[in-house]
Write a protein that holds these residues in place. Structure first.
Motif, PDB file in Angstrom:
ATOM      1  N   ALA A 160      -3.999   4.235   3.241  1.00  0.00           N
ATOM      2  CA  ALA A 160      -4.874   4.824   4.489  1.00  0.00           C
ATOM      3  C   ALA A 160      -5.791   3.507   4.783  1.00  0.00           C
ATOM      4  O   ALA A 160      -6.318   3.009   3.607  1.00  0.00           O
ATOM      5  CB  ALA A 160      -5.270   6.211   4.532  1.00  0.00           C
ATOM      6  N   ARG A 161      -6.165   3.441   5.935  1.00  0.00           N
ATOM      7  CA  ARG A 161      -7.361   2.310   6.315  1.00  0.00           C
ATOM      8  C   ARG A 161      -8.578   3.064   5.899  1.00  0.00           C
ATOM      9  O   ARG A 161      -8.978   4.026   6.372  1.00  0.00           O
ATOM     10  CB  ARG A 161      -7.232   1.781   7.840  1.00  0.00           C
ATOM     11  CG  ARG A 161      -8.227   0.920   7.977  1.00  0.00           C
ATOM     12  CD  ARG A 161      -7.855   0.197   9.369  1.00  0.00           C
ATOM     13  NE  ARG A 161      -7.902   1.292  10.461  1.00  0.00           N
ATOM     14  CZ  ARG A 161      -7.537   1.152  11.652  1.00  0.00           C
ATOM     15  NH1 ARG A 161      -7.073   0.183  11.927  1.00  0.00           N
ATOM     16  NH2 ARG A 161      -7.799   2.118  12.376  1.00  0.00           N
ATOM     17  N   VAL A 162      -9.336   2.422   4.996  1.00  0.00           N
ATOM     18  CA  VAL A 162     -10.762   2.702   4.839  1.00  0.00           C
ATOM     19  C   VAL A 162     -11.876   1.737   4.923  1.00  0.00           C
ATOM     20  O   VAL A 162     -11.493   0.651   4.501  1.00  0.00           O
ATOM     21  CB  VAL A 162     -10.823   3.512   3.539  1.00  0.00           C
ATOM     22  CG1 VAL A 162     -12.289   3.832   3.069  1.00  0.00           C
ATOM     23  CG2 VAL A 162      -9.992   4.593   3.199  1.00  0.00           C
ATOM     24  N   THR A 167      -7.028  -3.078   3.332  1.00  0.00           N
ATOM     25  CA  THR A 167      -6.179  -2.050   3.962  1.00  0.00           C
ATOM     26  C   THR A 167      -4.563  -2.210   3.001  1.00  0.00           C
ATOM     27  O   THR A 167      -4.375  -3.283   2.796  1.00  0.00           O
ATOM     28  CB  THR A 167      -5.912  -2.304   5.472  1.00  0.00           C
ATOM     29  OG1 THR A 167      -7.101  -2.129   6.183  1.00  0.00           O
ATOM     30  CG2 THR A 167      -4.673  -1.345   5.626  1.00  0.00           C
ATOM     31  N   PRO A 168      -4.206  -1.196   2.692  1.00  0.00           N
ATOM     32  CA  PRO A 168      -2.779  -1.237   1.965  1.00  0.00           C
ATOM     33  C   PRO A 168      -1.780  -1.927   2.852  1.00  0.00           C
ATOM     34  O   PRO A 168      -1.768  -1.726   3.818  1.00  0.00           O
ATOM     35  CB  PRO A 168      -2.676   0.220   1.507  1.00  0.00           C
ATOM     36  CG  PRO A 168      -3.622   0.696   1.615  1.00  0.00           C
ATOM     37  CD  PRO A 168      -4.753   0.326   2.637  1.00  0.00           C
ATOM     38  N   VAL A 187       1.953   3.916   9.719  1.00  0.00           N
ATOM     39  CA  VAL A 187       1.170   2.922  10.757  1.00  0.00           C
ATOM     40  C   VAL A 187      -0.006   4.012  11.186  1.00  0.00           C
ATOM     41  O   VAL A 187      -1.060   3.426  11.495  1.00  0.00           O
ATOM     42  CB  VAL A 187       2.013   2.495  11.794  1.00  0.00           C
ATOM     43  CG1 VAL A 187       2.217   3.583  12.911  1.00  0.00           C
ATOM     44  CG2 VAL A 187       1.085   1.040  12.504  1.00  0.00           C
ATOM     45  N   ASN A 188       0.355   5.386  11.363  1.00  0.00           N
ATOM     46  CA  ASN A 188      -0.561   6.244  11.989  1.00  0.00           C
ATOM     47  C   ASN A 188      -1.858   6.486  10.875  1.00  0.00           C
ATOM     48  O   ASN A 188      -2.986   7.104  11.211  1.00  0.00           O
ATOM     49  CB  ASN A 188      -0.071   7.676  12.328  1.00  0.00           C
ATOM     50  CG  ASN A 188       0.803   7.650  13.520  1.00  0.00           C
ATOM     51  OD1 ASN A 188       0.581   6.792  14.557  1.00  0.00           O
ATOM     52  ND2 ASN A 188       1.929   8.197  13.985  1.00  0.00           N
ATOM     53  N   LEU A 189      -1.576   5.875   9.559  1.00  0.00           N
ATOM     54  CA  LEU A 189      -2.664   6.308   8.526  1.00  0.00           C
ATOM     55  C   LEU A 189      -3.591   4.944   8.530  1.00  0.00           C
ATOM     56  O   LEU A 189      -4.461   4.730   7.627  1.00  0.00           O
ATOM     57  CB  LEU A 189      -2.113   6.501   7.373  1.00  0.00           C
ATOM     58  CG  LEU A 189      -1.508   7.979   7.329  1.00  0.00           C
ATOM     59  CD1 LEU A 189      -0.811   8.123   5.792  1.00  0.00           C
ATOM     60  CD2 LEU A 189      -2.676   8.807   7.204  1.00  0.00           C
ATOM     61  N   GLY A 190      -3.102   3.820   9.241  1.00  0.00           N
ATOM     62  CA  GLY A 190      -3.907   2.825   9.347  1.00  0.00           C
ATOM     63  C   GLY A 190      -3.316   1.591   8.601  1.00  0.00           C
ATOM     64  O   GLY A 190      -4.211   0.556   8.407  1.00  0.00           O
ATOM     65  N   ASN A 191      -2.247   1.651   7.822  1.00  0.00           N
ATOM     66  CA  ASN A 191      -1.741   0.917   7.041  1.00  0.00           C
ATOM     67  C   ASN A 191      -1.371  -0.525   7.538  1.00  0.00           C
ATOM     68  O   ASN A 191      -0.756  -0.209   8.841  1.00  0.00           O
ATOM     69  CB  ASN A 191      -0.745   1.321   5.826  1.00  0.00           C
ATOM     70  CG  ASN A 191      -0.997   2.444   5.104  1.00  0.00           C
ATOM     71  OD1 ASN A 191      -1.609   2.091   4.163  1.00  0.00           O
ATOM     72  ND2 ASN A 191      -0.547   3.648   5.336  1.00  0.00           N
TER      73      ASN A 191
END
Length: 371
Positions: A160-162, A167-168, A187-191
């Motif tokens: 996930a994006r942190v 970003t992974p 994508v909804n987890l921000g990767n």
């Protein structure tokens, strides 16, 4: 016709082929439905629900003895081979090319086997794979979050994006139903998400569905290699032809991947698109090879039975009703798309890819049915 739905006995398989509303459809059409005691419990359906819908609750022996069509979810396991008999219809995911022992049993018993996974529609797609493909793609990505965790054998990377952290990167091979499903979760987890496919129409469709920051690449050797180098997760969502001896990702190619990265093989073709992939179970889902963690569970939708059972029954029931209402011979002759699913017929193999992979003689369904 007497339709029998048994309880699935495959490890951690909680789905059932027929929901109570489906029972009502069979009964309305004049058929008798037998449900094995406890068959629906894993999906949230008690025996009482089935009885209210018009089914008879029976034990395993009575179900297989009386049923003219066995309507189930997974392939027949060795413990079930003794129930096979001449002229009995088996309507399920058969995967005959992957299970030689089952193919032997089907042919020796002269069972009429019709496989969900090989039935096609007018566009050459696989309508009975589609609902499970979406769940497998989404479910595989959700489960991947778990096995990236250090406590579960992963490298400890949060997928996930942190803020303040790189970003992974996730690469998904295949822009079909499973691939889009996996991409939606990722994508909804921000990767950072990349999808590879050789079908430009599928990539165009993905462009319309997914956010503009998803990278859509034509699948060639250069693009695949670049993705292998930089990705933290590779998700395979393509069905590899069973007769092919080569691989999209070979064992040697894994040397360029990040150590500790994760492969999620949603398609789970043993030694298929990914050379090092072999089927695993929910009890023992991962293994490490060449420093890469592999997750290759071959029945991911079973982890989400309340969703997947309804989805599967919605897709398979119209075909099951055709077989029951018309009889298998008439249904197969009249519906060329259903006929694609014919795997074996009174001791004759009728599926080309199984014949090629297992080096067996086979005939086309048209030859067998004299069409």
């Amino acid at each position: 016709m007497i339709i029998g739905t048994p309880k699935e006995i495959k490890n951690n398989e909680y789905r059932v082929a027929l929901v109570p509303d489906g029972v009502k459809e069979f009964v309305k059409n004049g058929h008798e439905v037998l449900i094995e005691k406890g068959a629906g419990v894993g999906s949230g359906f008690s025996d009482e629900y089935y009885q209210k819908a018009g089914a008879h609750i029976v034990d395993t022996d009575e179900l297989y003895k009386r049923a003219e069509m066995i309507y189930k979810v997974k392939e027949m396991l060795p413990e079930e081979f003794r129930y096979l008999r001449e002229g009995m219809i088996l309507f399920t995911y058969i995967h005959s090319n992957a299970f030689r022992e089952q193919t032997d049993a089907l042919l020796e018993s002269k069972t009429v086997g019709i496989a969900y996974e090989d039935i096609e529609d007018k566009d050459g797609k696989f309508p009975l794979l589609k609902p499970m493909s979406e769940i497998a793609g989404k479910g595989g990505m959700i489960i991947g979050l778990q096995y990236a965790q250090k406590i579960n054998g992963g490298n400890g990377l949060m997928l996930a994006r942190v803020h303040g952290v790189k970003t992974p990167e996730i690469t998904i091979i295949g822009a079909g139903v499973a691939g889009i499903g996996a991409a939606e979760i990722a994508v909804n987890l921000g990767n950072k998400v990349t999808i590879l496919d050789i079908d430009l129409d599928k990539l165009e469709k993905a462009k319309q569905i997914l956010p503009p920051n998803v990278e859509l690449l034509y699948s060639n050797a250069k693009n695949l290699e670049e993705c292998l180098v930089r990705s933290d997760v590779i998700v395979n969502c393509i069905l590899w032809p069973k007769w092919r001896k080569d691989h999209m990702i070979s064992k040697d190619m894994m040397k360029i991947m990040k150590q500790g990265s994760l492969i999620l093989d949603v398609s789970c073709d043993e030694g298929g698109a990914i050379e090092t992939c072999r089927a695993t179970s929910h009890d023992d889902p991962i293994y490490v090879e060449e420093g890469i963690t592999h997750y290759c569970v071959d029945n991911i939708p079973a982890a989400f039975p309340q969703t997947s059972t309804y989805s599967l029954c919605n897709a398979t029931l119209p075909y099951a009703l055709q077989i029951a209402n018309k009889g298998y011979e008439k249904a197969l002759k009249e519906n060329k798309y259903l006929r694609k699913g014919l795997t074996c017929y009174f001791g004759e193999l009728t599926l080309e890819e199984t014949g090629i992979k297992q080096n067996r003689p086979y005939k086309t369904p048209e030859e067998i049915l004299d069409i």
